[in-house]
Structures are given as structure tokens and as C-alpha cells.
Design a protein around this motif. Structure first.
Motif, PDB file in Angstrom:
ATOM      1  N   MET A   1     -11.717 -25.454   3.216  1.00 38.52           N
ATOM      2  CA  MET A   1     -10.677 -24.442   3.259  1.00 38.52           C
ATOM      3  C   MET A   1      -9.397 -25.071   3.582  1.00 38.52           C
ATOM      4  O   MET A   1      -9.439 -25.831   4.476  1.00 38.52           O
ATOM      5  N   SER A   2      -8.531 -24.582   2.872  1.00 38.74           N
ATOM      6  CA  SER A   2      -6.950 -25.278   3.221  1.00 38.74           C
ATOM      7  C   SER A   2      -6.035 -24.169   4.099  1.00 38.74           C
ATOM      8  O   SER A   2      -6.308 -22.937   3.933  1.00 38.74           O
ATOM      9  N   ILE A   3      -5.074 -24.768   4.426  1.00 42.73           N
ATOM     10  CA  ILE A   3      -4.125 -23.933   5.380  1.00 42.73           C
ATOM     11  C   ILE A   3      -2.871 -24.102   4.792  1.00 42.73           C
ATOM     12  O   ILE A   3      -2.180 -25.268   4.653  1.00 42.73           O
ATOM     13  N   HIS A   4      -2.156 -22.998   4.129  1.00 41.31           N
ATOM     14  CA  HIS A   4      -1.062 -23.131   3.477  1.00 41.31           C
ATOM     15  C   HIS A   4       0.061 -23.094   4.112  1.00 41.31           C
ATOM     16  O   HIS A   4       0.159 -21.980   5.162  1.00 41.31           O
ATOM     17  N   VAL A   5       0.961 -23.905   4.288  1.00 44.52           N
ATOM     18  CA  VAL A   5       2.279 -23.611   5.239  1.00 44.52           C
ATOM     19  C   VAL A   5       3.246 -22.930   4.423  1.00 44.52           C
ATOM     20  O   VAL A   5       4.019 -23.460   3.676  1.00 44.52           O
ATOM     21  N   ARG A   6       3.557 -21.921   5.126  1.00 51.10           N
ATOM     22  CA  ARG A   6       4.753 -20.862   4.650  1.00 51.10           C
ATOM     23  C   ARG A   6       6.120 -21.252   5.401  1.00 51.10           C
ATOM     24  O   ARG A   6       6.228 -20.853   6.491  1.00 51.10           O
ATOM     25  N   SER A   7       6.759 -21.853   4.717  1.00 52.18           N
ATOM     26  CA  SER A   7       8.162 -22.276   5.049  1.00 52.18           C
ATOM     27  C   SER A   7       9.443 -22.423   4.051  1.00 52.18           C
ATOM     28  O   SER A   7       9.024 -23.397   3.044  1.00 52.18           O
ATOM     29  N   GLU A   8      10.297 -21.632   3.694  1.00 51.99           N
ATOM     30  CA  GLU A   8      11.315 -21.648   2.791  1.00 51.99           C
ATOM     31  C   GLU A   8      12.041 -23.072   3.086  1.00 51.99           C
ATOM     32  O   GLU A   8      12.024 -23.859   1.983  1.00 51.99           O
ATOM     33  N   LYS A   9      12.143 -23.499   4.151  1.00 53.26           N
ATOM     34  CA  LYS A   9      12.928 -24.945   4.541  1.00 53.26           C
ATOM     35  C   LYS A   9      11.868 -25.866   3.926  1.00 53.26           C
ATOM     36  O   LYS A   9      12.484 -26.890   3.259  1.00 53.26           O
ATOM     37  N   LEU A  10      10.589 -25.936   4.000  1.00 56.98           N
ATOM     38  CA  LEU A  10       9.748 -27.061   3.751  1.00 56.98           C
ATOM     39  C   LEU A  10       9.488 -27.049   2.253  1.00 56.98           C
ATOM     40  O   LEU A  10       9.466 -27.916   1.661  1.00 56.98           O
ATOM     41  N   SER A  11       9.368 -25.800   1.729  1.00 60.04           N
ATOM     42  CA  SER A  11       9.456 -25.911   0.336  1.00 60.04           C
ATOM     43  C   SER A  11      10.591 -26.164  -0.414  1.00 60.04           C
ATOM     44  O   SER A  11      10.772 -26.912  -1.489  1.00 60.04           O
ATOM     45  N   GLN A  12      11.844 -26.162   0.375  1.00 58.67           N
ATOM     46  CA  GLN A  12      13.162 -26.788  -0.459  1.00 58.67           C
ATOM     47  C   GLN A  12      12.918 -28.357  -0.222  1.00 58.67           C
ATOM     48  O   GLN A  12      13.291 -29.005  -1.190  1.00 58.67           O
ATOM     49  N   ARG A  13      12.287 -28.802   0.842  1.00 60.06           N
ATOM     50  CA  ARG A  13      12.166 -30.372   0.837  1.00 60.06           C
ATOM     51  C   ARG A  13      11.242 -30.667   0.127  1.00 60.06           C
ATOM     52  O   ARG A  13      11.477 -32.027  -0.990  1.00 60.06           O
ATOM     53  N   VAL A  14      10.146 -30.145  -0.494  1.00 66.06           N
ATOM     54  CA  VAL A  14       9.083 -30.555  -1.611  1.00 66.06           C
ATOM     55  C   VAL A  14       9.970 -30.454  -2.766  1.00 66.06           C
ATOM     56  O   VAL A  14       9.880 -31.356  -3.836  1.00 66.06           O
ATOM     57  N   SER A  15      10.493 -29.304  -3.115  1.00 59.78           N
ATOM     58  CA  SER A  15      11.640 -29.299  -4.391  1.00 59.78           C
ATOM     59  C   SER A  15      12.481 -30.377  -4.578  1.00 59.78           C
ATOM     60  O   SER A  15      12.601 -30.752  -5.513  1.00 59.78           O
ATOM     61  N   GLY A  16      13.020 -30.677  -3.044  1.00 54.93           N
ATOM     62  CA  GLY A  16      14.195 -31.899  -3.346  1.00 54.93           C
ATOM     63  C   GLY A  16      13.248 -33.198  -3.663  1.00 54.93           C
ATOM     64  O   GLY A  16      13.987 -33.861  -4.575  1.00 54.93           O
ATOM     65  N   LEU A  17      12.081 -33.260  -3.273  1.00 53.01           N
ATOM     66  CA  LEU A  17      11.606 -34.636  -3.437  1.00 53.01           C
ATOM     67  C   LEU A  17      11.157 -34.652  -5.206  1.00 53.01           C
ATOM     68  O   LEU A  17      11.060 -35.916  -5.842  1.00 53.01           O
ATOM     69  N   SER A  18      10.828 -33.607  -5.655  1.00 54.19           N
ATOM     70  CA  SER A  18      10.601 -33.560  -7.040  1.00 54.19           C
ATOM     71  C   SER A  18      12.003 -33.704  -7.766  1.00 54.19           C
ATOM     72  O   SER A  18      11.934 -34.410  -8.794  1.00 54.19           O
ATOM     73  N   LEU A  19      13.008 -33.349  -7.384  1.00 57.07           N
ATOM     74  CA  LEU A  19      14.263 -33.523  -7.879  1.00 57.07           C
ATOM     75  C   LEU A  19      14.669 -35.236  -7.611  1.00 57.07           C
ATOM     76  O   LEU A  19      15.156 -35.639  -8.730  1.00 57.07           O
ATOM     77  N   ILE A  20      14.320 -35.724  -6.552  1.00 57.04           N
ATOM     78  CA  ILE A  20      14.498 -37.010  -6.449  1.00 57.04           C
ATOM     79  C   ILE A  20      13.831 -37.694  -7.686  1.00 57.04           C
ATOM     80  O   ILE A  20      14.330 -38.823  -8.252  1.00 57.04           O
ATOM     81  N   GLU A  21      12.394 -37.476  -7.718  1.00 54.45           N
ATOM     82  CA  GLU A  21      11.431 -38.029  -8.509  1.00 54.45           C
ATOM     83  C   GLU A  21      11.997 -38.254  -9.964  1.00 54.45           C
ATOM     84  O   GLU A  21      11.805 -39.228 -10.432  1.00 54.45           O
ATOM     85  N   GLY A  22      12.513 -37.231 -10.300  1.00 54.35           N
ATOM     86  CA  GLY A  22      13.034 -37.093 -11.757  1.00 54.35           C
ATOM     87  C   GLY A  22      14.352 -37.742 -11.878  1.00 54.35           C
ATOM     88  O   GLY A  22      14.495 -38.387 -12.829  1.00 54.35           O
ATOM     89  N   HIS A  23      15.174 -37.651 -11.051  1.00 55.74           N
ATOM     90  CA  HIS A  23      16.604 -38.184 -11.196  1.00 55.74           C
ATOM     91  C   HIS A  23      16.517 -39.486 -11.065  1.00 55.74           C
ATOM     92  O   HIS A  23      17.228 -40.270 -11.915  1.00 55.74           O
TER      93      HIS A  23
END
Length: 235
Positions: free
Chosen positions: A1-23
Motif C-alpha cells: 500500500m502506498s501513501i500519496h502525498v497531497r500538496s500543491e507546492k510539492l506537485s509544482q516541484r515535481v512538475s518543475g523537475l520535469s521541466l528541467i529534465e526537458g529543457h
């Protein structure tokens, strides 16, 4: 069983890392590969698998408990939960690893130098203010601090804040750091030499950091430039 961390701020961090990865054309899978077969000290938790869970914001019960226990650092985590604080540390490490790879690709001699260079969750007495990298420019070694802003924070506020202890270390006489800033999602940044600009910072109390003392540099909008241009200035 996994625990999903619900946080808009942390979701932005993950999205930001995806942007860095691509750029910057750096695969996160490739960045995490060197952690294969490595475990956090005094544990059986694989760093590679743990970092992959963090990037999905889905933690196993074991990983969630591990993070909650290792990051019970009230002074450092401010208003964040221990898990949120730990995840931000992880995302910071991965961001640094990406920038490290990019700088190496430019043919620059650079290595990790901070207390957390082994990517371990540190005890309070182990946490320090050493700059993230040690870089050689024209044969001269200089400390290099990497800082990130999310959601175009520097552009929107026109300010850059540094914790009191971090600022004092970055401006230590004879050991002043270079500071490389990366702001997302606008992909702007800056390169500041604390040897030249330390007098421009103003000390103040920062309510967002629990009224801790910080040093603030204003006028950031004029300093921000395309991150690709800023990175090339290192060489």
C-alpha cells in the motif's frame, strides 16, 4: 500500500523537475541511475527506488515512516510537516544533480561539496552551510551555491532571500561563493559573485520563515536572464 502525498507546492516541484529534465536535456532516470545499489545509512532503503517514489509523490509505508522519522527537525522545517520537508530536500538534491551534470557537460571541473553531498538525511549537528559545489574557473577553485525558485518567485517578488547562517557562510572573507540561481517555470536565472555584491543585501525578519532572520537582495527582475546564457557564463 502506498501513501500519496497531497500538496500543491510539492506537485509544482515535481512538475518543475520535469521541466528541467526537458529543457536541459537531462533524463531523470539517468540522473538517478548512480544511486542504484546504494542505501541510506543504517537502513535497507534503496536510494534509487526511494527517489523514484518521491518523484511520484507515492510513498510506500516504509518510505513514508522513514522520511517522517529522519526529518523531525523543527528548526529547519519551519511550517512544513516532516515528510514535506524531507521531500523538498530530495527534490533539491535531484535538481542539484541535474545542474551538476550540465556544468560537467560544459567541460568545467566541478564536484559536490555540501554536507549533504552523500545524499543522506542529516542530524542537526551535521547540518552546515557549506556551498553545494566546488568549481574551478581558470584554474582557481571557488565555492558555488545553487539556488532554485519555483513558480517564478524571484520575478514576482523582485527579491531573493537567504537564511542568516547561509548568507554569512557565502560571504566569508576570502571564501566568497559564486551563486547560480535557476527559476522555474520561466527558465531564467542569475550568476552572482558574493565577493562583489554582498553589500547589497539587507538583513530583515522573514515572516514566511517563522520570523527568522534573513538577508534579502532586491531588484532581482533586472538580474534575471535566460538560464542557458547564465550557465554558459560559468565557462
Amino acid at each position: 500500500m502506498s501513501i500519496h502525498v497531497r500538496s500543491e507546492k510539492l506537485s509544482q516541484r515535481v512538475s518543475g523537475l520535469s521541466l528541467i529534465e526537458g529543457h536541459l536535456n537531462k533524463s531523470l532516470n539517468a540522473i538517478l541511475l548512480p544511486y542504484s545499489g546504494k542505501y541510506f545509512r543504517n537502513s535497507q532503503i534503496s536510494k534509487q527506488k526511494f527517489f523514484e517514489e518521491c518523484l511520484s509523490l507515492d510513498l510506500s509505508e516504509t518510505s513514508h515512516s522513514f522520511l517522517a522519522e529522519r526529518c523531525k527537525l523543527n528548526f529547519h522545517k519551519d511550517m512544513r510537516s516532516s515528510v514535506e520537508y524531507g521531500l523538498e530536500l530530495v527534490f533539491g538534491w535531484i535538481s542539484e544533480d541535474i545542474i551538476l551534470a550540465v556544468i560537467k557537460d560544459l567541460g568545467i571541473s566541478v564536484e559536490l561539496a555540501g554536507e549533504d553531498r552523500a545524499r543522506e538525511f542529516l542530524q542537526p549537528n551535521e547540518i552546515g552551510t557549506t556551498s553545494d559545489f566546488l568549481i574551478k574557473i581558470d584554474g582557481i577553485a571557488r565555492p558555488l551555491e545553487i539556488v532554485f525558485a519555483w513558480n517564478n518567485h524571484w520575478k514576482n517578488t523582485d527579491k531573493w532571500d537567504l537564511r542568516d547562517s547561509k548568507f554569512r557562510h557565502l560571504v566569508k572573507k576570502g571564501q566568497e561563493s559564486l551563486c547560480l540561481g535557476v527559476e522555474l517555470p520561466g527558465f531564467q536565472g542569475f550568476l552572482i559573485d558574493m565577493k562583489n555584491d554582498k553589500e547589497l543585501f539587507i538583513q530583515r525578519i522573514n515572516p514566511a520563515w517563522g520570523n527568522k532572520s534573513c538577508y534579502t537582495l532586491s531588484g532581482m527582475q533586472k538580474r534575471l536572464r535566460n538560464i542557458d546564457v547564465v550557465l554558459k557564463e560559468l565557462s
